[in-house]
Design a protein around this motif. Structure first.
Motif, PDB file in Angstrom:
ATOM      1  N   ARG A  95       0.813  -1.213   0.000  1.00  0.00           N
ATOM      2  CA  ARG A  95       0.000   0.000   0.000  1.00  0.00           C
ATOM      3  C   ARG A  95       0.845   1.262   0.000  1.00  0.00           C
ATOM      4  NH1 ARG A  95      -3.212  -1.216   5.382  1.00  0.00           N
ATOM      5  NH2 ARG A  95      -1.042  -1.435   5.984  1.00  0.00           N
ATOM      6  N   ALA A  96       2.170   1.104   0.266  1.00  0.00           N
ATOM      7  CA  ALA A  96       3.002   2.275   0.559  1.00  0.00           C
ATOM      8  C   ALA A  96       2.918   3.355  -0.520  1.00  0.00           C
ATOM      9  CB  ALA A  96       4.450   1.832   0.757  1.00  0.00           C
ATOM     10  N   GLU A  97       3.072   2.931  -1.787  1.00  0.00           N
ATOM     11  CA  GLU A  97       3.080   3.911  -2.870  1.00  0.00           C
ATOM     12  C   GLU A  97       1.743   4.651  -2.964  1.00  0.00           C
ATOM     13  OE1 GLU A  97       5.083   5.298  -4.724  1.00  0.00           O
ATOM     14  OE2 GLU A  97       3.938   6.046  -6.440  1.00  0.00           O
ATOM     15  N   LEU A  98       0.662   3.886  -2.835  1.00  0.00           N
ATOM     16  CA  LEU A  98      -0.658   4.501  -2.918  1.00  0.00           C
ATOM     17  C   LEU A  98      -0.870   5.486  -1.766  1.00  0.00           C
ATOM     18  CD1 LEU A  98      -3.426   4.663  -4.289  1.00  0.00           C
ATOM     19  CD2 LEU A  98      -4.180   2.824  -2.767  1.00  0.00           C
ATOM     20  N   VAL A  99      -0.444   5.081  -0.590  1.00  0.00           N
ATOM     21  CA  VAL A  99      -0.598   5.951   0.576  1.00  0.00           C
ATOM     22  C   VAL A  99       0.190   7.242   0.393  1.00  0.00           C
ATOM     23  CG1 VAL A  99       0.027   6.203   3.008  1.00  0.00           C
ATOM     24  CG2 VAL A  99      -1.134   4.129   2.222  1.00  0.00           C
TER      25      VAL A  99
ATOM     26  N   SER C 170      -2.247  21.144   7.523  1.00  0.00           N
ATOM     27  CA  SER C 170      -2.498  20.144   8.555  1.00  0.00           C
ATOM     28  C   SER C 170      -2.008  18.770   8.129  1.00  0.00           C
ATOM     29  CB  SER C 170      -3.982  20.104   8.883  1.00  0.00           C
ATOM     30  OG  SER C 170      -4.714  19.851   7.712  1.00  0.00           O
ATOM     31  N   VAL C 171      -1.878  18.585   6.829  1.00  0.00           N
ATOM     32  CA  VAL C 171      -1.434  17.280   6.363  1.00  0.00           C
ATOM     33  C   VAL C 171       0.068  17.295   6.151  1.00  0.00           C
ATOM     34  CG1 VAL C 171      -1.753  15.523   4.611  1.00  0.00           C
ATOM     35  CG2 VAL C 171      -3.568  17.157   5.099  1.00  0.00           C
ATOM     36  N   ALA C 172       0.736  16.340   6.670  1.00  0.00           N
ATOM     37  CA  ALA C 172       2.171  16.223   6.417  1.00  0.00           C
ATOM     38  C   ALA C 172       2.355  15.503   5.091  1.00  0.00           C
ATOM     39  CB  ALA C 172       2.841  15.448   7.531  1.00  0.00           C
ATOM     40  N   LEU C 173       3.338  15.951   4.333  1.00  0.00           N
ATOM     41  CA  LEU C 173       3.514  15.361   3.019  1.00  0.00           C
ATOM     42  C   LEU C 173       3.972  13.915   3.084  1.00  0.00           C
ATOM     43  CD1 LEU C 173       3.621  15.577  -0.035  1.00  0.00           C
ATOM     44  CD2 LEU C 173       5.934  16.436   0.146  1.00  0.00           C
ATOM     45  N   ARG C 174       4.975  13.671   3.907  1.00  0.00           N
ATOM     46  CA  ARG C 174       5.536  12.322   3.915  1.00  0.00           C
ATOM     47  C   ARG C 174       4.707  11.393   4.797  1.00  0.00           C
ATOM     48  NH1 ARG C 174      10.028  13.506   6.338  1.00  0.00           N
ATOM     49  NH2 ARG C 174       9.995  15.605   5.496  1.00  0.00           N
ATOM     50  N   PRO C 175       4.531  10.170   4.353  1.00  0.00           N
ATOM     51  CA  PRO C 175       3.880   9.214   5.245  1.00  0.00           C
ATOM     52  C   PRO C 175       4.803   8.986   6.434  1.00  0.00           C
ATOM     53  CG  PRO C 175       4.744   8.110   3.297  1.00  0.00           C
ATOM     54  CD  PRO C 175       4.930   9.579   3.082  1.00  0.00           C
TER      55      PRO C 175
END
Lengths: 244, 182, 182
Positions: A95-99, C170-175
């Protein structure tokens, strides 16, 4: 944009509904927010089913971008179903890329809201609405020769060979094909398809020959045989003719 | 300044033409035309005299803000009201095709560019960069486009022969090679 | 009002777009930029407060007279002014990406939006909100887009620095980084 999808009464709503979402990511984000799901721990199986249901309902399943996303979701769903060993450190979350893309897109959406507010605020003020000097010469037009040549290059790049399609309507020449077949059969008792149409026959030629063959066969002038499926057709003279 | 005068000031400023007293009265339906005339007088007096660069003048049976005459020349010289215009890449592309293929029809242009080009051609026509030179053969006798003398003028070319030949193009456009170490 | 302020008033009034201090300085070559800035301040103060229907605002790296907000609805209703065209969500999305990633190519825009964006970019080009700023490296040397002063103008921004910083959203770009094994 992210207004909730309106139920479609019939299939006619396609174009209108398409504009509700600016793309598959927008739709996906809408579904995620609606169900208050955690983007970073996306329940892909659930969201994939919903996504498919919505694009079916809205008729978006004809749009390539949405289809591509649907396929991607299903692939991730399948990957997640594969068993994996507990000690597998190498495992990468499919899922990483989609997330990552969803988070990035969500950020853009926030910026869009900001920009829309800024634009709305600016629209509350009017500037001078006219060009004040009617006698002034029109604004000078600037064309840079290099720009023009770059444009020409772009255009040339678009067409690897500058060949234009021209549709030239050409009638079928069944008569000519009939004459040709009869002439060939006068010389030889048996012909192959290739003997009649040649190596690089045009579509009209192939059609003409084909129709002529069927017509001649119907008249009993020849017999068509195809020994097995997809093998070359054998054309055989039905009645020996007297030599000319 | 009265509230009505300020509203009229804003409306007159934003309008692209002189506005009549009747038109201005529609802004504040309760006010009535007499009040509007009074407010216009107030506004005109306010901008009159030497203390402003603009003035409110009665023109074409209406009212309009204009810059004072003494600044006309200076402003015209600066030509702020007008930006030099540049052509969009789409327009340049289309122009390039017309230049090299003329006389050429819309369909051929679209076939080469791969996108609808009717609007772009219309704009180029309007700007006097291309013109209709003849009609083609075939279905509907399509209009055929060519470039105008103005096209040459803007590019500073004497004639079309001065355009680089197509086979020279990619060479001509390549950025200069980095200096060779000697 | 000073003579320079009146000249600037006339010029700003005549222009239908923001003028930069540098542009305004060309009106009176002897004056120098400091004097121009002082005159602009004088003019802005003069129109400030509640006493006028228009005000002098700093926008798109320049200065422009605009009607005061409170008259927006009345003037719009009367249709004396040219209506500003609204941007579609797709256009805003594309603009946002170009604003933050400039110079940026079409492919990158499409990757982020997840949809074909060529037509939207063309429209933004034609409206003068984005422009081609350079060409990228790599296959076909793709065109790279950036925003124009007109982009700032329609958003009422002084410059690009006024856009919210990404880390303020409010949203951070990087997961979030994957949890470290303990």
């Amino acid at each position: 944009m992210t207004t909730p999808p309106v139920a479609v009464q019939d299939g006619a709503g396609f174009v209108v509904e398409l504009e509700q979402f600016s793309g598959p990511l927008d739709l996906l984000l809408h579904l995620i927010h609606e169900d208050e799901l955690d983007i970073t721990d996306l329940p892909v199986a659930k969201i994939a089913d919903q996504f498919l249901a919505v694009i079916n309902e809205l008729g978006l399943n004809q749009a390539a971008d949405y289809l591509e996303m649907a396929a991607r979701l299903l692939r991730i769903k399948a990957q997640l179903l594969l068993p994996r060993r507990a000690e597998d450190d190498e495992w990468e979350d499919p899922r990483a890329e989609l997330v990552r893309r969803l988070l990035e897109y969500q950020q853009i959406r926030e910026l869009v809201d900001w920009l829309a507010r800024a634009a709305a605020r600016r629209a509350e003020q009017f500037g001078r609405g006219f060009a004040p000097e009617p006698t002034a010469p029109p604004a000078e037009l600037v064309i840079d020769l290099n720009d023009l040549l770059a444009a020409a290059e772009r255009v040339i790049a678009l067409i690897p060979e500058p060949v234009l399609h021209r549709v030239v309507p050409r009638p079928l020449d069944v008569e000519g094909a009939t004459a040709k077949i009869e002439a060939l059969l006068a010389q030889r008792e048996e012909l192959a398809w290739r003997d009649v149409v040649g190596e690089r026959a045009e579509t009209v030629e192939v059609l003409s020959v084909f129709i002529a063959l069927l017509e001649l066969a119907r008249r009993g002038a020849l017999r068509l045989r195809q020994p097995e499926p997809f093998s070359p057709i054998v054309i055989r003279r039905e009645r020996p003719r007297e030599a000319a | 300044m009265s509230a009505l005068a300020k509203l009229l000031e804003a409306a007159l400023f934003a309008a692209s033409r002189p506005l009549t007293a009747q038109e201005l009265a529609t802004l504040e339906p309760g006010a009535g035309e007499a009040a509007v005339r009074a407010a216009l007088d107030e506004l005109q007096r306010r901008y009159a005299g030497e203390d402003h660069g603009v003035e409110l003048v009665q023109i074409a049976q209406g009212w309009q803000f204009l810059t004072r005459r003494e600044y006309a020349e200076t402003i015209e010289r600066a030509q702020f009201a007008l930006r030099t215009r540049r052509l969009s890449p789409a327009a340049l592309e289309t122009l390039a095709i017309v230049a090299y293929r003329q006389p050429v029809g819309r369909l051929e242009v679209e076939e080469i560019r791969g996108v609808d080009s009717g609007a772009v051609l219309d704009k180029l026509l309007e700007r006097g960069l291309v013109e209709i030179v003849s009609r083609g053969e075939g279905l509907g006798r399509p209009l055929l486009y060519g470039t105008t003398p103005q096209f040459l003028e803007i590019l500073g070319l004497r004639d079309l022969d001065e355009l680089p030949r197509l086979d020279e193009l990619s060479v001509a456009l390549r950025p200069p090679a980095p200096a060779e170490p000697e």
